[in-house]
Design a protein around this motif. Structure first.
Motif, PDB file in Angstrom:
ATOM      1  N   ALA A   1      10.406  -7.330   0.856  1.00  0.00           N
ATOM      2  CA  ALA A   1       8.977  -7.400   0.535  1.00  0.00           C
ATOM      3  C   ALA A   1       8.470  -6.039   0.070  1.00  0.00           C
ATOM      4  CB  ALA A   1       8.178  -7.883   1.747  1.00  0.00           C
ATOM      5  N   PRO A   2       9.058  -5.481  -1.003  1.00  0.00           N
ATOM      6  CA  PRO A   2       8.641  -4.141  -1.450  1.00  0.00           C
ATOM      7  C   PRO A   2       7.192  -4.100  -1.908  1.00  0.00           C
ATOM      8  CG  PRO A   2      10.041  -5.200  -3.092  1.00  0.00           C
ATOM      9  CD  PRO A   2      10.095  -6.061  -1.877  1.00  0.00           C
ATOM     10  N   GLN A   3       6.668  -5.230  -2.407  1.00  0.00           N
ATOM     11  CA  GLN A   3       5.296  -5.262  -2.892  1.00  0.00           C
ATOM     12  C   GLN A   3       4.287  -5.065  -1.769  1.00  0.00           C
ATOM     13  OE1 GLN A   3       7.316  -7.753  -2.509  1.00  0.00           O
ATOM     14  NE2 GLN A   3       6.316  -9.702  -2.049  1.00  0.00           N
ATOM     15  N   PHE A   4       4.706  -5.285  -0.524  1.00  0.00           N
ATOM     16  CA  PHE A   4       3.822  -5.095   0.621  1.00  0.00           C
ATOM     17  C   PHE A   4       3.887  -3.674   1.174  1.00  0.00           C
ATOM     18  CE2 PHE A   4       3.202  -9.668   2.430  1.00  0.00           C
ATOM     19  CZ  PHE A   4       2.668 -10.054   1.207  1.00  0.00           C
ATOM     20  N   HIS A   5       5.002  -3.020   0.993  1.00  0.00           N
ATOM     21  CA  HIS A   5       5.240  -1.758   1.685  1.00  0.00           C
ATOM     22  C   HIS A   5       5.145  -0.520   0.791  1.00  0.00           C
ATOM     23  CE1 HIS A   5       6.590  -3.558   5.492  1.00  0.00           C
ATOM     24  NE2 HIS A   5       7.148  -4.489   4.747  1.00  0.00           N
ATOM     25  N   GLN A   6       5.465  -0.656  -0.467  1.00  0.00           N
ATOM     26  CA  GLN A   6       5.544   0.513  -1.330  1.00  0.00           C
ATOM     27  C   GLN A   6       4.262   0.681  -2.138  1.00  0.00           C
ATOM     28  OE1 GLN A   6       9.115  -0.169  -3.604  1.00  0.00           O
ATOM     29  NE2 GLN A   6      10.473   0.322  -1.890  1.00  0.00           N
ATOM     30  N   VAL A   7       3.753   1.904  -2.143  1.00  0.00           N
ATOM     31  CA  VAL A   7       2.554   2.234  -2.913  1.00  0.00           C
ATOM     32  C   VAL A   7       2.809   3.523  -3.673  1.00  0.00           C
ATOM     33  CG1 VAL A   7       0.978   1.089  -1.298  1.00  0.00           C
ATOM     34  CG2 VAL A   7       1.529   3.508  -0.977  1.00  0.00           C
TER      35      VAL A   7
ATOM     36  N   ARG B   1       3.968   4.741   1.418  1.00  0.00           N
ATOM     37  CA  ARG B   1       4.027   3.519   2.210  1.00  0.00           C
ATOM     38  C   ARG B   1       2.623   3.014   2.514  1.00  0.00           C
ATOM     39  NH1 ARG B   1       8.881   2.404   4.866  1.00  0.00           N
ATOM     40  NH2 ARG B   1      10.543   2.893   3.383  1.00  0.00           N
ATOM     41  N   SER B   2       2.489   1.702   2.569  1.00  0.00           N
ATOM     42  CA  SER B   2       1.210   1.095   2.924  1.00  0.00           C
ATOM     43  C   SER B   2       0.930   1.280   4.408  1.00  0.00           C
ATOM     44  CB  SER B   2       1.217  -0.392   2.576  1.00  0.00           C
ATOM     45  OG  SER B   2       2.216  -1.061   3.331  1.00  0.00           O
TER      46      SER B   2
ATOM     47  N   PHE C   1      -1.768  -5.273   4.540  1.00  0.00           N
ATOM     48  CA  PHE C   1      -1.064  -4.091   4.037  1.00  0.00           C
ATOM     49  C   PHE C   1      -2.016  -3.390   3.078  1.00  0.00           C
ATOM     50  CE2 PHE C   1       2.042  -7.032   5.494  1.00  0.00           C
ATOM     51  CZ  PHE C   1       3.076  -6.272   5.997  1.00  0.00           C
ATOM     52  N   VAL C   2      -2.401  -2.166   3.438  1.00  0.00           N
ATOM     53  CA  VAL C   2      -3.476  -1.465   2.745  1.00  0.00           C
ATOM     54  C   VAL C   2      -2.938  -0.203   2.075  1.00  0.00           C
ATOM     55  CG1 VAL C   2      -5.775  -0.445   2.989  1.00  0.00           C
ATOM     56  CG2 VAL C   2      -5.074  -2.328   4.498  1.00  0.00           C
ATOM     57  N   ASP C   3      -3.350   0.009   0.842  1.00  0.00           N
ATOM     58  CA  ASP C   3      -2.993   1.224   0.110  1.00  0.00           C
ATOM     59  C   ASP C   3      -3.779   2.393   0.709  1.00  0.00           C
ATOM     60  OD1 ASP C   3      -2.831   3.345  -1.763  1.00  0.00           O
ATOM     61  OD2 ASP C   3      -2.476   1.926  -3.398  1.00  0.00           O
ATOM     62  N   PRO C   4      -3.100   3.406   1.260  1.00  0.00           N
ATOM     63  CA  PRO C   4      -3.829   4.509   1.906  1.00  0.00           C
ATOM     64  C   PRO C   4      -4.540   5.433   0.923  1.00  0.00           C
ATOM     65  CG  PRO C   4      -1.486   4.973   1.880  1.00  0.00           C
ATOM     66  CD  PRO C   4      -1.645   3.584   1.353  1.00  0.00           C
ATOM     67  N   TYR C   5      -4.253   5.301  -0.372  1.00  0.00           N
ATOM     68  CA  TYR C   5      -4.929   6.130  -1.368  1.00  0.00           C
ATOM     69  C   TYR C   5      -6.256   5.514  -1.801  1.00  0.00           C
ATOM     70  CZ  TYR C   5      -0.377   8.428  -1.829  1.00  0.00           C
ATOM     71  OH  TYR C   5       0.799   9.103  -1.583  1.00  0.00           O
ATOM     72  N   THR C   6      -6.307   4.177  -1.855  1.00  0.00           N
ATOM     73  CA  THR C   6      -7.477   3.498  -2.431  1.00  0.00           C
ATOM     74  C   THR C   6      -8.159   2.527  -1.467  1.00  0.00           C
ATOM     75  OG1 THR C   6      -6.121   1.677  -3.275  1.00  0.00           O
ATOM     76  CG2 THR C   6      -6.396   3.610  -4.697  1.00  0.00           C
TER      77      THR C   6
END
Length: 425
Positions: A45-51, A90-91, A117-122
């Motif tokens: 599930a890379p779409q959930f974890h990688q940012v 990482r999210s 799963f939240v993007d910590p940048y945005t």
């Protein structure tokens, strides 16, 4: 007496093993995968974890700002656990809950998900999942396997069943070890004392596998030798399983040795305190102050680069500031806690994973070993191999039983045929 009782212990061990076979095979195989849970979860599930950073050099939001932005999207929502340490690329995983008028407690915000799963940048939500719901596909593979590992994915019934299985396994570890010991020899009805070297020479074959023996003997040797070589670790995994799944047994037993639960010494209020005087920002500041002070008092150093979090427990009216100190033995850290009143900020309890109580330190060690959270990659590989070995023990034990069962069925028929042969003498 020991010799007369040995057949009884053999039967107990045999039927106990058969009863535990399903649990141990499932726990062993899933545990081998769970030793690499995070890596596999990211892989499927890379779409959930990688940012990725939106711009070169962009900074991540502060944890408090991230929480505030997410809560603004879910009016009336509650986030009672906040990671205070983010990993670049990482999210951040958050759980949003809401008050349930029917029960008066907190429930997941949505029936479709309980993790964001939240993007910590945005602060953009990049994924949602209901933890362990395999119908959502591969994104829930590892959480589902985790549920299977500790409860067969059967809820509270499965949790208790696995706890009982872990307790029986713990006791059976001692029975299995006893059965590997050489039988005391008798001459003319009397036990013959033997030198230690001779006793060891008779026990030594139990540690080996006869390569040139038949398939049954090799299976038997593999079962016995694997159990002997891994015996201390098998006991660790069995008893820690009782800790995770059957606290009603683990707690009173370990309290004899001074074990204290996380809840001991915390008196909950008559009604949960959902809106304390200290909000999350104030609680983080107070928690950090208490952590620094108590760490100094105990001669510890704090590692700010490792896991830190803030947890709110309305039912106990406390916050727990979770951080990492030099007393932490886990790779992930985050096992030191400063627990304080959510209204006054008064310290209620300070917990470190080792050095306060021998029984608690022991519990922390066996749980960390079970979860492959010490000694880095080598131990995680070791846990995976132990998981496979546990499954192997159950399979070989079942094969030994089947072979003996077949022998019991065929022997009487062979004897009857022999007795029916004409006497040619």
């Amino acid at each position: 007496m020991a010799i007369r009782l040995r057949p009884l212990w053999v039967r107990i061990h045999r039927w106990t093993g058969l009863g535990l076979a399903l649990f141990l095979i499932v726990a062993g195989l899933t545990g081998a995968l769970l030793a690499f849970q995070e890596e596999i979860d990211v892989l499927v599930a890379p779409q959930f974890h990688q940012v990725a950073s939106p711009h070169r050099g962009s900074a991540m939001l502060s944890p408090q700002d991230l929480r505030k932005r997410v809560m603004a999207r879910y009016p009336g929502g509650v986030i009672d656990y906040l990671p205070l340490h983010f990993t670049s690329g990482r999210s951040v995983i958050l759980q949003v809950e809401r008050h349930d008028p029917a029960s008066g407690g907190l429930v997941p915000w949505s029936a479709q998900w309980d993790e964001l799963f939240v993007d910590p940048y945005t602060s953009v939500v990049i994924g949602e999942r209901r933890l362990g719901d395999i119908t959502q596909g591969a994104v829930n593979l590892m959480p589902f396997l985790y549920r299977v590992h500790y409860s067969l994915a059967l809820g509270s019934w499965g949790l208790t069943a696995f706890g009982v299985a872990a307790l029986v396994w713990t006791l059976d570890c001692f029975v299995g070890f006893y059965l590997t010991l050489p039988v005391r020899q008798k001459v003319a009805g009397h036990h013959v004392p033997r030198a230690a070297t001779e006793w060891w020479s008779r026990w030594r074959p139990a540690w080996t596998v006869r390569r040139r023996a038949g398939s049954y003997k090799r299976t038997f040797d593999l079962h016995r030798a694997t159990g002997l070589w891994l015996w201390p670790l098998l006991l660790v995994f069995a008893w820690s399983g009782v800790f995770f799944n059957l606290s009603a047994i683990y707690t009173p037993v370990m309290q004899v040795f001074g074990y204290r639960t996380l809840q001991s010494g915390i008196v909950p209020p008559t009604t949960p305190r959902y809106t304390p005087h200290l909000d999350f920002r104030m609680a983080e500041t107070r928690g950090r102050q208490l952590a620094l002070y108590e760490a100094r008092q105990h001669g510890l150093t704090i590692d700010p680069a490792r896991d830190t979090a803030l947890l709110h427990r309305p039912g106990a009216s406390v916050y727990a500031y979770i951080f990492t100190t030099s007393a932490d033995m886990r790779d992930s850290g985050g096992r030191s806690l400063a627990i304080f009143d959510s209204d006054t900020g008064r310290l209620v309890k300070f917990i470190i994973p080792r050095g306060q109580s021998g029984a608690n330190t022991f519990t922390e060690w066996i749980s960390a070993l079970h979860m492959a959270d010490v000694w880095g990659l080598p131990w995680r590989i070791g846990v995976a191999l132990i998981g496979l070995s546990v499954a192997l023990l159950s399979v070989t034990g079942a094969l030994i039983w089947l072979r003996k069962r077949q022998a019991r069925k065929t022997t009487p028929r062979a004897v009857r045929r022999l007795n029916q042969k004409p006497n040619c003498g």
